[in-house]
Design a protein around this motif. Sequence first.
Motif, short mmCIF file in Angstrom:
data_model
loop_
_atom_site.label_atom_id
_atom_site.label_comp_id
_atom_site.label_asym_id
_atom_site.label_seq_id
_atom_site.Cartn_x
_atom_site.Cartn_y
_atom_site.Cartn_z
N GLU A 150 0.82 -1.23 0.00
CA GLU A 150 0.00 0.00 0.00
C GLU A 150 0.84 1.27 0.00
OE1 GLU A 150 -3.19 0.06 -0.35
OE2 GLU A 150 -3.60 -2.07 -0.07
N THR A 170 -3.04 7.70 15.15
CA THR A 170 -4.00 7.17 14.17
C THR A 170 -4.70 5.98 14.81
OG1 THR A 170 -2.54 7.79 12.34
CG2 THR A 170 -4.26 6.17 11.86
N ALA A 178 -3.82 -0.25 4.33
CA ALA A 178 -3.79 1.06 3.67
C ALA A 178 -3.79 2.19 4.71
CB ALA A 178 -4.98 1.20 2.73
N VAL A 179 -4.53 2.00 5.79
CA VAL A 179 -4.61 3.05 6.83
C VAL A 179 -3.24 3.18 7.53
CG1 VAL A 179 -5.82 3.82 8.89
CG2 VAL A 179 -7.05 2.52 7.14
N LYS A 221 -0.73 4.85 5.23
CA LYS A 221 -0.91 6.31 5.15
C LYS A 221 -0.26 6.99 6.37
CE LYS A 221 -4.10 10.12 4.78
NZ LYS A 221 -3.21 10.85 5.69
N VAL A 232 3.45 7.06 5.73
CA VAL A 232 3.82 8.05 4.71
C VAL A 232 3.85 9.44 5.36
CG1 VAL A 232 3.02 9.21 2.60
CG2 VAL A 232 2.98 6.71 2.74
N ASP A 233 2.85 9.73 6.18
CA ASP A 233 2.83 11.03 6.88
C ASP A 233 4.06 11.17 7.77
OD1 ASP A 233 0.44 11.48 5.67
OD2 ASP A 233 -0.80 11.19 7.46
#
Length: 263
Positions: A38, A232, A247-248, A251, A254-255
């Motif tokens: 992802e 998160t 995917a969560v 993300k 990535v942040d």
Amino acid sequence: MTSPTLATFQLRDGAGVPLVLLHGFPLDHRMWAAMVDELPPGPRIVAVDLPGHGHSDLGHLPPSLDAAADLVHTTLRGQGEGHAVVVGLSMGGYVALALAERHPEFVRGLGLVDTKSTADDDEVREVRQQVAAAVTSSQNLDAVIGMAAKLLGPTSERERRVHYPAVYEWIRSQSVAGVAWAQRAMAARPDRTAVLRSFTGPVAVVVGDEDRITPEEDAQHMVDAAVDATLTVVPGAAHLSALEEPAVVAKALVDLYGRVHRP
Ligand code: MLT
């Protein structure tokens, strides 16, 4: 004293500071594959098998996550890495915190997924010693096979049954010595909340809202202690959020990577 070798796996080619992934117990680097799929192109992704897990030897390593963190550091430095963004899930998070404490210059950012900074209480320590003794005396992993059901949550049980055979297989393929070592090493780890108070790089804390092993309170405790942390909460995921909702989690990482590189 032999010095064990840690197996590392470049899961993705890329540039810059690598994203280093440390797996949970009793698993190995394979638990990250869905999450890596992802991630958009960018940094190199290196997954490490912790001592006695997957393809990594245990040698005569003492049962200590400090020793594991030093070995991760030596292994990556030996591969020419000067820095890393280190992401650990559960036991991998305990090792990531030990790495940040012992080699702060090496760690540019920390991803703490379904993990905690506090130590075990006496009851948990006692259970860990019993599990270590049980697997050692029986020379099989019966005492930990059932963990698969706890790692995945009710949403996975209803909607992602496909993960169960893989998780059982990952657990079954670990070594008795590695499992016993990990239980003793986790039992001996100190409270590392203070590491978060002094670590000045960015921190991403991630937790599944169905995680019963390291629930949201543990995640919030780390966020409250950290100098620069985001939280998160992953809906419909439990202790293996990186597999259940890749995917969560991708993300969030990535942040984190973007925060490491902000001007
Ligand atoms: C893990 O997933 O690594 C374990 O649940 C950690 C632990 O036993 O504390």
